[in-house]
Write a protein that holds these residues in place. Sequence first.
Motif, PDB file in Angstrom:
ATOM      1  N   VAL A  57       0.849  -1.194   0.000  1.00  0.00           N
ATOM      2  CA  VAL A  57       0.000   0.000   0.000  1.00  0.00           C
ATOM      3  C   VAL A  57       0.881   1.238   0.000  1.00  0.00           C
ATOM      4  N   ARG A  58       0.588   2.149  -0.902  1.00  0.00           N
ATOM      5  CA  ARG A  58       1.204   3.468  -0.918  1.00  0.00           C
ATOM      6  C   ARG A  58       0.074   4.495  -0.926  1.00  0.00           C
ATOM      7  N   ALA A  59       0.005   5.288   0.116  1.00  0.00           N
ATOM      8  CA  ALA A  59      -1.078   6.267   0.213  1.00  0.00           C
ATOM      9  C   ALA A  59      -0.531   7.618   0.626  1.00  0.00           C
ATOM     10  N   GLU A  60      -1.036   8.638  -0.015  1.00  0.00           N
ATOM     11  CA  GLU A  60      -0.771  10.014   0.369  1.00  0.00           C
ATOM     12  C   GLU A  60      -2.114  10.715   0.488  1.00  0.00           C
ATOM     13  N   GLU A  72     -10.272   5.708   5.436  1.00  0.00           N
ATOM     14  CA  GLU A  72     -11.489   5.253   4.763  1.00  0.00           C
ATOM     15  C   GLU A  72     -11.222   4.895   3.301  1.00  0.00           C
ATOM     16  N   ASP A  73     -10.472   5.734   2.603  1.00  0.00           N
ATOM     17  CA  ASP A  73     -10.207   5.476   1.194  1.00  0.00           C
ATOM     18  C   ASP A  73      -9.342   4.234   1.003  1.00  0.00           C
ATOM     19  N   THR A  74      -8.428   3.975   1.928  1.00  0.00           N
ATOM     20  CA  THR A  74      -7.648   2.749   1.860  1.00  0.00           C
ATOM     21  C   THR A  74      -8.546   1.534   2.090  1.00  0.00           C
ATOM     22  N   GLY A  75      -9.493   1.650   3.015  1.00  0.00           N
ATOM     23  CA  GLY A  75     -10.458   0.578   3.233  1.00  0.00           C
ATOM     24  C   GLY A  75     -11.295   0.302   1.999  1.00  0.00           C
ATOM     25  N   ILE A  76     -11.708   1.366   1.317  1.00  0.00           N
ATOM     26  CA  ILE A  76     -12.475   1.205   0.073  1.00  0.00           C
ATOM     27  C   ILE A  76     -11.656   0.439  -0.957  1.00  0.00           C
ATOM     28  N   LEU A  77     -10.407   0.855  -1.147  1.00  0.00           N
ATOM     29  CA  LEU A  77      -9.580   0.236  -2.182  1.00  0.00           C
ATOM     30  C   LEU A  77      -9.206  -1.198  -1.808  1.00  0.00           C
ATOM     31  N   LEU A  78      -8.925  -1.450  -0.545  1.00  0.00           N
ATOM     32  CA  LEU A  78      -8.615  -2.815  -0.118  1.00  0.00           C
ATOM     33  C   LEU A  78      -9.820  -3.719  -0.340  1.00  0.00           C
ATOM     34  N   GLY A  79     -11.007  -3.235  -0.028  1.00  0.00           N
ATOM     35  CA  GLY A  79     -12.212  -4.018  -0.274  1.00  0.00           C
ATOM     36  C   GLY A  79     -12.403  -4.324  -1.750  1.00  0.00           C
ATOM     37  N   GLN A  80     -12.197  -3.334  -2.597  1.00  0.00           N
ATOM     38  CA  GLN A  80     -12.336  -3.547  -4.039  1.00  0.00           C
ATOM     39  C   GLN A  80     -11.306  -4.544  -4.549  1.00  0.00           C
ATOM     40  N   ALA A  81     -10.091  -4.478  -4.015  1.00  0.00           N
ATOM     41  CA  ALA A  81      -9.038  -5.411  -4.433  1.00  0.00           C
ATOM     42  C   ALA A  81      -9.349  -6.832  -3.987  1.00  0.00           C
ATOM     43  N   ILE A  82      -9.845  -6.984  -2.763  1.00  0.00           N
ATOM     44  CA  ILE A  82     -10.242  -8.313  -2.282  1.00  0.00           C
ATOM     45  C   ILE A  82     -11.330  -8.886  -3.170  1.00  0.00           C
ATOM     46  N   LEU A  83     -12.338  -8.083  -3.494  1.00  0.00           N
ATOM     47  CA  LEU A  83     -13.434  -8.551  -4.349  1.00  0.00           C
ATOM     48  C   LEU A  83     -12.910  -9.009  -5.708  1.00  0.00           C
ATOM     49  N   GLU A  84     -12.018  -8.220  -6.301  1.00  0.00           N
ATOM     50  CA  GLU A  84     -11.462  -8.586  -7.609  1.00  0.00           C
ATOM     51  C   GLU A  84     -10.626  -9.861  -7.520  1.00  0.00           C
ATOM     52  N   ALA A  85      -9.798  -9.948  -6.492  1.00  0.00           N
ATOM     53  CA  ALA A  85      -8.906 -11.103  -6.367  1.00  0.00           C
ATOM     54  C   ALA A  85      -9.672 -12.391  -6.102  1.00  0.00           C
ATOM     55  N   LEU A  86     -10.807 -12.313  -5.418  1.00  0.00           N
ATOM     56  CA  LEU A  86     -11.603 -13.511  -5.139  1.00  0.00           C
ATOM     57  C   LEU A  86     -12.234 -14.095  -6.389  1.00  0.00           C
ATOM     58  N   GLY A  87     -12.409 -13.276  -7.409  1.00  0.00           N
ATOM     59  CA  GLY A  87     -12.965 -13.769  -8.670  1.00  0.00           C
ATOM     60  C   GLY A  87     -14.359 -14.343  -8.499  1.00  0.00           C
ATOM     61  N   ASP A  88     -14.602 -15.530  -9.074  1.00  0.00           N
ATOM     62  CA  ASP A  88     -15.940 -16.126  -8.978  1.00  0.00           C
ATOM     63  C   ASP A  88     -16.147 -16.911  -7.688  1.00  0.00           C
ATOM     64  N   LYS A  89     -15.117 -16.964  -6.839  1.00  0.00           N
ATOM     65  CA  LYS A  89     -15.186 -17.569  -5.499  1.00  0.00           C
ATOM     66  C   LYS A  89     -15.324 -19.088  -5.527  1.00  0.00           C
ATOM     67  N   ARG A  90     -15.016 -19.695  -6.638  1.00  0.00           N
ATOM     68  CA  ARG A  90     -15.076 -21.160  -6.710  1.00  0.00           C
ATOM     69  C   ARG A  90     -14.059 -21.796  -5.771  1.00  0.00           C
ATOM     70  N   GLY A  91     -14.500 -22.785  -5.023  1.00  0.00           N
ATOM     71  CA  GLY A  91     -13.610 -23.564  -4.189  1.00  0.00           C
ATOM     72  C   GLY A  91     -13.233 -22.958  -2.852  1.00  0.00           C
ATOM     73  N   ILE A  92     -13.766 -21.780  -2.515  1.00  0.00           N
ATOM     74  CA  ILE A  92     -13.390 -21.164  -1.241  1.00  0.00           C
ATOM     75  C   ILE A  92     -14.151 -21.806  -0.078  1.00  0.00           C
ATOM     76  N   SER A  93     -13.588 -21.680   1.111  1.00  0.00           N
ATOM     77  CA  SER A  93     -14.274 -22.161   2.309  1.00  0.00           C
ATOM     78  C   SER A  93     -15.502 -21.312   2.625  1.00  0.00           C
ATOM     79  N   ARG A  94     -15.447 -20.055   2.310  1.00  0.00           N
ATOM     80  CA  ARG A  94     -16.508 -19.058   2.455  1.00  0.00           C
ATOM     81  C   ARG A  94     -16.632 -18.488   3.853  1.00  0.00           C
ATOM     82  N   TYR A  95     -16.612 -19.329   4.892  1.00  0.00           N
ATOM     83  CA  TYR A  95     -16.819 -18.855   6.259  1.00  0.00           C
ATOM     84  C   TYR A  95     -15.532 -18.919   7.067  1.00  0.00           C
ATOM     85  N   GLY A  96     -15.376 -17.971   7.987  1.00  0.00           N
ATOM     86  CA  GLY A  96     -14.255 -17.989   8.912  1.00  0.00           C
ATOM     87  C   GLY A  96     -14.659 -17.412  10.247  1.00  0.00           C
ATOM     88  N   ASP A  97     -14.047 -17.921  11.307  1.00  0.00           N
ATOM     89  CA  ASP A  97     -14.372 -17.492  12.667  1.00  0.00           C
ATOM     90  C   ASP A  97     -13.089 -17.490  13.484  1.00  0.00           C
TER      91      ASP A  97
END
Length: 202
Positions: A57-60, A72-97
């Motif tokens: 992460v590089r933020a100014e 907040e803006d870093t949280g927005i971008l991290l969320g968008q990156a996670i969504l993109e990286a997860l792709g179609d979510k095939r094969g994931i565990s889905r839940y975590g605790d």
Amino acid sequence: MTAQTRTASLDRTTSESQISLSLDLDGSGASDVSTGVPFFDHMLTAFARHSLTDLTVRAEGDVHIDVHHTVEDTGILLGQAILEALGDKRGISRYGDALVPLDEALAQAVVDISGRPYLVHSGEPAGFEFHLIGGHFTGSMVRHFFEALTLNARLTVHLKLIEGRDPHHIAEAEFKAFARAFRQAKALDPLVAGVPSTKGAL
């Protein structure tokens, strides 16, 4: 994202912040983070390490006014990156605790990679939101960050502080609990065929 990797690299520029972020969901927890907000750097580094997500992460931002915009803006971008990286979510565990202690603090996080953004965040003591951690990061930024991340990654997250007195410990326990729960949820499960939902999509 490709079929072989779960990665993303994104940029976000507004009048309040300029952020570049890249991640690898199947990394080792390596991180290189610089946001101009030292305690926030510490929290993002902890997230990367304990979720086994490689993160750069590089933020100014206009931190001379307030750290709010950068966090907040870093949280927005991290969320968008996670969504993109997860792709179609095939094969994931889905839940975590996860339950994570830090000295007197104890936090629990439950994560569902659901496609439906929802955050339940409770348990922080009265006045925590006003406390300056490290002299610059107010406790209220913890919730702001997770609201931004949850909405943009389309996660359902329940984050609860069970015990805690020291504001630094409270924030860090919450970040680490989320990281450990997210680590379980994003993990690829060889027993899961396709998308883990009766709907056929997440």
